[in-house]
Structures are given as structure tokens and as C-alpha cells.
Scaffold this active site. Structure first.
Site, PDB file in Angstrom:
ATOM      1  N   VAL A 193      26.913  29.448 102.113  1.00 61.00           N
ATOM      2  CA  VAL A 193      27.295  30.679 101.418  1.00 61.00           C
ATOM      3  C   VAL A 193      26.428  30.867 100.177  1.00 61.00           C
ATOM      4  CG1 VAL A 193      29.151  31.797 100.121  1.00 61.00           C
ATOM      5  CG2 VAL A 193      29.646  30.632 102.271  1.00 61.00           C
ATOM      6  N   HIS A 203      37.765  12.018  95.185  1.00 59.13           N
ATOM      7  CA  HIS A 203      39.023  12.766  95.104  1.00 59.13           C
ATOM      8  C   HIS A 203      38.969  13.893  94.074  1.00 59.13           C
ATOM      9  CE1 HIS A 203      41.562   9.059  96.595  1.00 59.13           C
ATOM     10  NE2 HIS A 203      40.762   9.555  97.532  1.00 59.13           N
ATOM     11  N   HIS A 224      45.948   9.326  97.333  1.00 62.54           N
ATOM     12  CA  HIS A 224      44.738   9.770  98.025  1.00 62.54           C
ATOM     13  C   HIS A 224      44.929  11.228  98.408  1.00 62.54           C
ATOM     14  CE1 HIS A 224      42.611   5.843  98.534  1.00 62.54           C
ATOM     15  NE2 HIS A 224      43.791   5.468  98.076  1.00 62.54           N
TER      16      HIS A 224
END
Length: 541
Positions: A189, A476, A519
Site C-alpha cells: 500500500v 509484540h 502474548h
């Protein structure tokens, strides 16, 4: 010799399948630049992770609602998390012998994401769990129920019937026959387009394909949904003219929506491994032998038969509040920064302080069956366990911004590691607890010499320096398009609509306003399920 996280990443990264992002040098971490890889391809990083699956604690999710997001609470999170999963339990013998316990009321059986316990496990998890219980951590029979304090056997996003990982492509497979679904790969994009007229009304997307720019338009009632992830979503917004005018003007981009919070509030879990050789390597399963090309080739053949090291997975994950692992907890937590200059930071820190007072799960401990630690290299032929610890409640806040008008250029990533010193002090205590675990039976009898940090790293200052040079991300990273009130540092509202725009939403981990101690794989799926119902009008905020 692979002696730093950055060089490790460069050695193992496949440019065809990974984005090899790097942070800027970190001022509070010895000017170290850290490697931040992400998955490239259908499914994104769900096709390039550690498979680990666990849910956050109840109040970690309820905090999102208290921060100004009605409907984003544990009750709904659990409903949508159950909806996405297809849980396949272990057989009765393994469940009993290796404590692969669960409560069926917290699991789904009809969702697209197959979950279970890996068929091959390291072999030390029961001994480690007994050791942690001896050190005061309770044993959790069902770690997915919203209480993370304790030692548990967690799940993996691997189908135990086939030993194949499950990625978000499972959703595409379900929807593949829909006439309104078109999938184009290798088409990054460039920016989101706005319809002519006043205001930003998303009308389509400009993208690159075969070196050429192309556009695709929405239908009259359609929307643009941005799900490029925590690292790329803020970059795409900024390239579209949505963000901080100071950032945009510096790149020569016209400001279409003044939204200074884009790319701010970045939060990341930190990772460090204390590596040990195994005394009796023949008793345990690790990935160390795979460094030998001949062994790796043999294991690929075994995998085709549902056997071998490529079916190995991680199960044991433990979490604890700081006061359960360190007698310095009160002293360290007294250093919690109470306020902050950035909008909304004071409210976030209030929530973080509340988790301290509740003795919520904070420090994480997990073993990797193999060598994942720095800087000392492994001895040839040895097997290892890396006792890793994760800093799960960082107070430092980073930024991710476009650094160029070229959409193919990586964004500028500055996580501000250890900018708030409480993060560093907490992490030192976690490493010290890893060593305490290694000196406690029955786990102690399994271990040989400590390879990293090594015997020369003794004092708190030694550990601090080691962390600053050799920690890694856990991949994360969250919160760069936070779901918060606009005047509190928000980018999207509770319906995930980008402030100041129409027909534009963000749906990925970047919307999480405060990163949980868990997580993040399970979190992304639950957010996406709730978002789908919001978009369809089934769920009303």
C-alpha cells in the site's frame, strides 16, 4: 560468529518472507540498534511467530474500557477469543503425565484457528514447574481463564492433528469462495485515498504492483480497513496525510487530518535469554541439532511423517508479580512515574500502578528449547535450554513514524527502551530470578554451565549493561494507533474509526491502548472478531 541480536537477525532473516526492520540507536541502551523482523506475506507475522497462545488477565482487558472504550472489556474479549478457536486437547496420558490441563468452558471448538499442545515437548517442563512452585508460584490448571499469576502449560497455534501452524490465512480459506473477495499479493500500500470535497472520506487505496502505481476504489457504502500492523499502519496513515503536522510537513506531505497521536504511545515487550547447557542432552528435545544441515534435512523428512524436531513446541509459561520474585519490589515500584507530558499517559500509568497494587502478572518466564541468547556462542554439539524472561508492563513509550514519502522505505522506529528507569530496574530483577530458578531443584540438576550472560556478569550494573546490549523484542509491539479519546492520545474511537475521517478504520494490534501482560497473538484475533461484528452492525458500542 553470531554475537548480537542484530547480527543474529541478519543471519536468519529471509528477505522473501520477512521485513528486516531496525530501530534507531537507543539512547538509554548503549546506543544499540535492535532488530525488529515482521512477517511478509498472507497472514503477516501470524506465519512467522513462536506459535505461543495465551490470553491476558481480566483487568488487563478491562483497563481498555476504563480508558474510554465502552464494550472493550474482558467479557467480550473472552467471547470473541472463544469464537475464533478450535481447541484440540492432548490425549489422556499426556494430559496427566505432563500436566497439559484445561477447562473446556474456556475454549472454542468451531473456530478457524486450530490450537493445541505441541506433540513434541522439550521434556523439562514438569521439573521446571515443580521448581517454580517451590519458589512460590502457584500452578495454574487453566491459564486461559483470565488469571495469569502462576506457572502453566500454555497452548500453541499448531494443529496437533497435522503438526501444521495455523495462521490468519485460515480465515481467508473460509471466505475464499466469496465473490466480493479479491486477494492480490506483492502489492504494498502507498496511501489511502480521500474523495474530493471537504473532510477526509476514504474512497480507496493507492498501491504498488510490478513497479507501477494502481488504485482501487470502495463502493458507495464501502470502507477502507487498515490492518498493516503496529509498525506499518501509522506509516500508511501519515503517507495519506493523517498525523502530526510537524511530522508530515517535514516530509513535504499535506496535512489532511491533524491527528498528532498517530505513531505515538508505542509499547513493546522485551526479551532476554539466560542460556544453559544441558547435563544429559540425550534426555531432552531441543532445536540445537538443526544447525547441522544434514540433521536438518533428515528432520524435514521426519516432519512429513509427523515426527521429529520440527514438531517441537513451547508449552511452559509462567508469570508473576514483581513482589513474588524480588525483595526489591516495593523500592522499585515506588519509582513509578505518576504523570507524563503526552496526552493520556497519566491515565495509562494509573492503570499500570493499579496492576502493581493488585499483584497482577508482570514478569514472564518461558524456556526456549535451544540456544537463544547473546553474546557468547554455543559450544559445538551441545544442547541448551534458554530460560527467557519478558518485561511485560513497560512504562517507556516509543514512536513509529514515516521517514520518507516512499512507501517501500521502512518507518523510523524508536521504542525509547529504558527511557523510564523503572523498566531497567524491573528487568534486572527478572534476570536475577532466572538465575535463582537455575539454582533451585529439581531444575538445577538438569542444567550444566551458564553460557549467557556468563560468570563475568555478576552485579546489577553488569546485568544492566548486558540487557542494554543484548535484549531483543518479543515482536509484540502495540498501540501506535491507540483506541483512546482523541484528547487523550487517541487515533481511533471505540468503533475503530480514525478520528477526523469517514469510512476509515484501523483493525490490528496498533489500536490496543495499553499492552497486556500476555502474548499478543490471541489478542489480535479477538480484536478482529469484535471489530467484524462492529463493522457488520451486530455489536453496538
Amino acid at each position: 560468529m553470531i554475537d548480537t541480536p542484530a547480527s543474529y537477525g541478519k543471519f536468519f532473516t529471509n528477505k522473501e518472507y520477512d521485513y528486516a526492520f531496525m530501530t534507531v540507536p537507543q539512547k538509554h541502551a548503549e546506543n544499540t540498534a535492535f532488530f525488529w523482523p515482521r512477517g511478509k506475506g498472507l497472514g503477516g507475522s501470524s506465519g512467522a511467530n513462536f506459535y505461543l497462545w495465551n490470553r491476558p488477565a481480566v483487568e488487563d482487558v478491562n483497563a481498555w474500557e476504563r480508558l474510554g472504550n465502552p464494550g472493550w472489556n474482558w467479557q467480550n474479549f473472552l467471547k470473541y477469543s472463544i469464537k475464533c478457536e478450535k481447541f484440540i486437547p492432548a490425549d489422556e496420558n499426556a494430559t496427566k503425565a505432563e500436566r497439559l490441563t484445561y477447562d473446556p468452558k474456556f475454549h472454542g471448538t468451531d473456530g478457524p484457528i486450530a490450537l493445541g499442545f505441541p506433540n513434541l515437548r522439550p521434556g523439562w517442563d514438569v521439573a521446571l514447574q515443580d521448581t517454580l512452585q517451590a519458589l512460590g508460584l502457584p500452578r495454574l490448571v487453566e491459564p486461559q481463564a483470565g488469571d495469569r499469576v502462576g506457572t502453566a502449560m500454555d497452548l500453541a497455534s499448531v494443529d496437533p492433528r497435522t503438526n501444521k501452524r495455523t495462521t490468519s490465512v485460515a480465515y481467508l480459506e473460509q471466505a475464499g469462495a466469496r465473490p466480493n473477495l479479491k486477494i492480490l499479493v506483492n502489492a504494498p500500500v502507498a496511501r489511502i485515498l480521500s474523495a474530493p470535497g471537504s473532510g477526509f472520506v476514504a474512497s480507496g487505496v493507492e498501491f504498488l504492483y510490478d513497479g507501477q502505481k494502481h488504485t482501487v476504489s470502495t463502493t458507495t457504502d464501502g470502507e477502507v480497513i487498515l490492518s498493516a500492523g503496529t509498525i506499518k499502519s501509522p506509516q500508511v496513515l501519515e503517507l495519506s496525510g493523517i498525523g502530526d503536522p510537524k511530522i508530515l510537513s517535514g516530509l513535504g506531505i499535506e496535512t489532511k487530518v491533524d491527528l498528532p497521536a498517530v505513531g505515538t504511545n508505542a509499547q513493546d515487550h522485551l526479551f532476554a535469554g539466560v542460556a544453559y547447557e544441558l547435563k544429559e542432552p540425550e534426555k531432552y528435545n531441543t532445536i540445537d541439532p538443526l544447525v547441522d544441515p544434514k540433521v536438518a534435512e533428515e528432520q524435514v523428512k521426519l516432519y512429513a511423517e509427523g515426527k521429529g524436531l520440527l514438531t517441537l513446541g513451547i508449552v511452559g509459561i509462567s508469570m508473576a508479580p514483581l513482589n513474588m520474585i524480588s525483595d526489591r519490589a516495593a523500592e522499585i515500584q515506588a519509582k513509578v512515574p505518576s504523570g507524563g507530558d503526552a496526552p493520556g499517559i497519566a491515565e495509562q500509568r494509573k492503570e499500570q500502578l493499579a496492576r502493581f497494587k493488585e499483584n497482577a502478572a508482570e514478569a514472564e518466564f518461558v524456556t526456549i528449547p535451544g540456544f537463544y541468547s547473546f553474546p557468547n556462542p554455543p559450544a559445538p554439539g551441545a544442547k541448551h535450554v534458554s530460560l527467557c524472561t519478558t518485561l511485560n508492563r513497560p512504562f517507556s513509550r516509543g514512536t513509529i513514524h514515516a521517514g520518507s514519502t516512499d512507501p517501500l522505505e521502512p518507518p523510523v522506529i524508536d521504542p525509547h527502551y529504558f527511557e523510564e528507569d523503572i523498566d531497567r530496574l524491573t528487568y534486572i530483577e527478572q534476570v536475577k530470578f532466572c538465575r535463582k530458578v537455575a539454582q533451585t531443584e529439581p531444575f538445577k540438576s538438569i542444567l550444566g554451565r551458564e553460557v549467557n550472560p556468563g560468570p563475568d556478569v555478576k552485579t546489577d550494573e553488569d546485568i544492566s549493561l548486558w540487557l542494554k546490549k543484548y535484549l531483543t523484542t518479543v515482536h509484540h509491539t502495540a498501540s501506535t494507533c491507540s483506541m483512546l479519546p482523541r484528547d487523550k492520545g487517541g487515533v481511533v474511537d471505540p468503533e475503530l474509526k480514525v478520528y477526523g475521517t469517514q469510512k476509515l478504520r484501523v483493525v490490528d494490534l496498533s489500536v490496543v491502548p495499553l499492552i497486556p501482560s500476555a502474548h499478543t497473538q490471541s489478542i489480535v484475533y479477538a480484536i478482529a472478531e469484535q471489530a467484524a461484528d462492529i463493522i457488520k452492525g451486530v455489536f453496538k458500542v
